[in-house]
Design an enzyme around this catalytic site. Structure first.
Site, short mmCIF file in Angstrom:
data_model
loop_
_atom_site.label_atom_id
_atom_site.label_comp_id
_atom_site.label_asym_id
_atom_site.label_seq_id
_atom_site.Cartn_x
_atom_site.Cartn_y
_atom_site.Cartn_z
N ASP A 170 0.86 -1.19 0.00
CA ASP A 170 0.00 0.00 0.00
C ASP A 170 0.89 1.23 0.00
O ASP A 170 1.93 1.26 0.67
CB ASP A 170 -0.91 0.01 1.24
CG ASP A 170 -2.13 0.89 1.00
OD1 ASP A 170 -3.24 0.34 0.82
OD2 ASP A 170 -1.97 2.14 0.97
N LYS A 173 -19.16 -7.31 -13.51
CA LYS A 173 -19.14 -6.61 -12.21
C LYS A 173 -20.04 -5.37 -12.25
O LYS A 173 -20.85 -5.13 -11.34
CB LYS A 173 -17.70 -6.20 -11.88
CG LYS A 173 -17.55 -5.28 -10.70
CD LYS A 173 -17.85 -5.99 -9.41
CE LYS A 173 -17.94 -5.02 -8.25
NZ LYS A 173 -18.28 -5.67 -7.00
N CYS A 225 -20.20 1.13 -3.86
CA CYS A 225 -20.28 0.22 -5.01
C CYS A 225 -21.51 0.49 -5.87
O CYS A 225 -21.40 0.88 -7.02
CB CYS A 225 -20.31 -1.21 -4.51
SG CYS A 225 -19.09 -1.51 -3.23
N PHE A 271 -24.81 3.61 6.09
CA PHE A 271 -25.37 3.54 4.74
C PHE A 271 -26.31 2.36 4.54
O PHE A 271 -27.07 2.31 3.58
CB PHE A 271 -24.27 3.62 3.67
CG PHE A 271 -23.62 2.32 3.25
CD1 PHE A 271 -24.22 1.50 2.30
CD2 PHE A 271 -22.40 1.93 3.77
CE1 PHE A 271 -23.62 0.31 1.90
CE2 PHE A 271 -21.79 0.75 3.38
CZ PHE A 271 -22.41 -0.07 2.44
N1 SAJ Z 1 -30.67 -0.78 -0.45
C1 SAJ Z 1 -31.99 -0.35 -0.57
N2 SAJ Z 1 -32.97 -1.28 -0.77
C2 SAJ Z 1 -32.70 -2.60 -0.85
C3 SAJ Z 1 -31.35 -3.05 -0.73
C4 SAJ Z 1 -30.36 -2.11 -0.53
O1 SAJ Z 1 -32.28 0.86 -0.50
O2 SAJ Z 1 -33.65 -3.38 -1.01
C5 SAJ Z 1 -29.59 0.22 -0.23
C6 SAJ Z 1 -28.85 0.02 1.09
O3 SAJ Z 1 -29.53 0.63 2.16
C7 SAJ Z 1 -27.53 0.70 0.78
C8 SAJ Z 1 -27.32 0.39 -0.71
O4 SAJ Z 1 -28.59 0.01 -1.21
O5 SAJ Z 1 -27.61 2.10 0.96
C9 SAJ Z 1 -26.32 -0.70 -1.01
O6 SAJ Z 1 -26.43 -1.77 -0.09
P1 SAJ Z 1 -26.32 -3.31 -0.46
O7 SAJ Z 1 -26.39 -4.10 0.79
O8 SAJ Z 1 -27.34 -3.66 -1.48
O9 SAJ Z 1 -24.91 -3.47 -1.20
P2 SAJ Z 1 -23.37 -3.04 -0.85
O10 SAJ Z 1 -23.10 -1.72 -1.51
O11 SAJ Z 1 -23.05 -3.16 0.59
O12 SAJ Z 1 -22.57 -4.21 -1.65
C10 SAJ Z 1 -22.78 -4.38 -3.04
C11 SAJ Z 1 -23.09 -5.86 -3.31
N3 SAJ Z 1 -23.58 -6.03 -4.67
C12 SAJ Z 1 -24.77 -6.61 -4.96
O13 SAJ Z 1 -25.54 -7.01 -4.10
C13 SAJ Z 1 -25.12 -6.75 -6.41
C14 SAJ Z 1 -21.83 -6.69 -3.10
O14 SAJ Z 1 -22.07 -8.05 -3.45
C15 SAJ Z 1 -20.68 -6.13 -3.95
O15 SAJ Z 1 -19.49 -6.87 -3.78
C16 SAJ Z 1 -20.43 -4.71 -3.50
O16 SAJ Z 1 -21.62 -3.96 -3.75
C17 SAJ Z 1 -19.23 -4.19 -4.26
O17 SAJ Z 1 -18.10 -4.16 -3.68
O18 SAJ Z 1 -19.35 -3.88 -5.44
#
Ligand code: SAJ
Length: 396
Positions: free
Chosen positions: A25, A196, A250, A311
């Site tokens: 890093d 991705k 993401c 978040f």
């Molecule tokens: N969210 C909603 N409604 C939902 C689901 C989520 O409003 O029904 C919001 C959450 O509150 C949050 C955001 O979406 O603000 C993202 O949360 P998340 O839990 O859906 O996803 P991340 O960002 O924590 O992780 C995502 C994942 N991708 C997918 O589910 C397609 C993870 O598998 C990826 O590895 C990650 O992005 C990444 O590193 O790209």
């Protein structure tokens, strides 16, 4: 290359599976903290594992790359200008390992990248080291772990592996199969890059649909949570949950990697981004209007509880959080109103004095539910308060 939210856990898990890992890093502080066995990222269970691989001598962090047999680029791809992907960190990491590459080595990009990045980096490598043409293996292999569940998902998730050549794909599969129990799917680098971006865009679009429904239902006097629950009883319908916007590093970011390069074609993806961004502004407006209405009706300022900064539910990660943005927006505009900021998953905050969630709920005239933490679900529904439930705490 890169000891962040993905690079560091990947390095630790690989070392735990017996691979000799050199973590690199450019931030000396990260290297120093990591070598002391302290985790500079938030990930449950990972610190113990870090200490274990340091003790066994399988892992050590450095500020510059050391000669290896396989190199992994796991650095950020931020934006430049108006949501244009910036691959300069991937390029800098690639240039840093360039002098060390030798015949038979494997070079992999894991960073979320726009389509064509792997080919672009291969061009840089072969321009600087033409003698390596056809003699090293180059592939793109994105990660898809969910923050908070990384230890399990790094090992058990399926992965998509796209080599520049079939031989490169096989070489990368040989590496990952040492610690991945999920299936390793072969493809080419452009498809793997797009895969991705597609995964996170797909989720963004689906959340945008739920958020759009929430706006319609608010106007139409329909409970959106009940509506979605009922619609999902259809065997082929599976609507996600509305919230106060989409956060994290993401889902709210990756779709722009498609819209920046394919603006004419990516209409739904771009609109979904706009809807999800707009939902946060809409929530902030709703809070401000509710405060004004309270003042007009009661002749005094209300006490307002803002419930959640993270978040997403049940984590302490505040990065790119719509809840935190809404709190900032409301505090800025309604500065002379007493606003109680609540985030039970962190001890303290740089800007706000945090209030216990039960105390805030008790004292508030207006309660704003921003993040669906399990702890908030214990709170009662109170007719005497104005409750703005943006994340479905009371959907049952
Ligand atoms: N969210 C909603 N409604 C939902 C689901 C989520 O409003 O029904 C919001 C959450 O509150 C949050 C955001 O979406 O603000 C993202 O949360 P998340 O839990 O859906 O996803 P991340 O960002 O924590 O992780 C995502 C994942 N991708 C997918 O589910 C397609 C993870 O598998 C990826 O590895 C990650 O992005 C990444 O590193 O790209």
């Amino acid at each position: 290359m890169g000891l962040g939210y993905i690079g560091l856990p990947t390095a630790i898990i690989a070392a735990k599976h017996g691979i000799d890992v050199i973590g690199v890093d450019i931030n000396p502080k990260v290297v120093e903290v990591t070598n002391r066995g302290k985790l500079h990222i938030i990930e449950p269970g990972m610190e113990e594992m870090l200490q274990e691989v340091i003790a066994t001598g399988k892992f050590k962090a450095y500020t510059t790359p050391q000669e290896s047999d396989a190199y992994f680029m796991v650095v950020p791809t931020p934006f430049k200008g108006d949501h244009e992907p910036d691959v300069s960190y991937v390029e800098a990491a690639t240039r840093a390992v360039l002098p060390l590459l030798k015949e038979g080595d494997l070079y992999v990009i894991e960073s979320t990248s726009p389509i064509g990045t792997t080919e672009m980096m291969a061009n840089i490598i072969f321009t600087e080291r033409p003698e390596l043409k056809g003699k090293i293996y180059i592939a793109y292999c994105p990660e898809r772990v969910l923050p908070g569940n990384v230890i399990y998902e790094l090992v058990h998730n399926d992965r998509v592996i796209g080599g520049l050549t079939p031989e490169s794909t096989d070489k990368a599969i040989g590496f990952y199969s040492q610690f991945v129990k999920g299936e390793l799917h072969k493809t080419n680098s452009r498809t793997a890059e797009m895969c991705k971006l597609t995964e996170n865009s797909s989720r963004d679009v689906q959340i945008a649909f739920a958020n759009e429904l929430s706006l319609i239902c608010d106007k139409a006097g329909i409970n959106v949570w009940e509506l979605i629950n009922l619609a999902n009883k259809h065997p082929r319908v599976n609507i996600l949950q509305p919230g106060c916007g989409v956060g994290g590093h993401c889902i709210a970011v990756d779709p722009y990697f498609i819209t920046a390069d394919y603006p004419a074609e990516s209409k739904i993806i771009a609109t979904a981004r706009n809807i999800n961004n707009y939902k946060s502004l809409w929530c902030a407006e709703k809070v401000k209007n509710t405060i004004l209405e309270f003042e007009l009706k009661n002749g005094r300022k209300p006490v307002v509880a803002m419930m959640g900064l993270a978040f997403k539910p049940n984590i302490d990660d505040l990065r790119e959080s719509p809840a935190a943005n809404i709190v900032g927006n409301v505090v800025k505009i309604c500065g002379n109103t007493e606003i109680l900021v609540v985030e039970p998953n962190i001890q303290e905050h740089g800007t706000y004095t945090l209030t216990d969630y039960r105390e805030a709920f008790e004292r508030a005239d207006i309660v704003v539910m921003l993040t669906a933490h399990n702890r908030f679900k214990e709170l009662p529904w109170d007719e005497k308060k104005t409750i703005l439930d943006f994340c479905g705490i009371y959907k049952k």
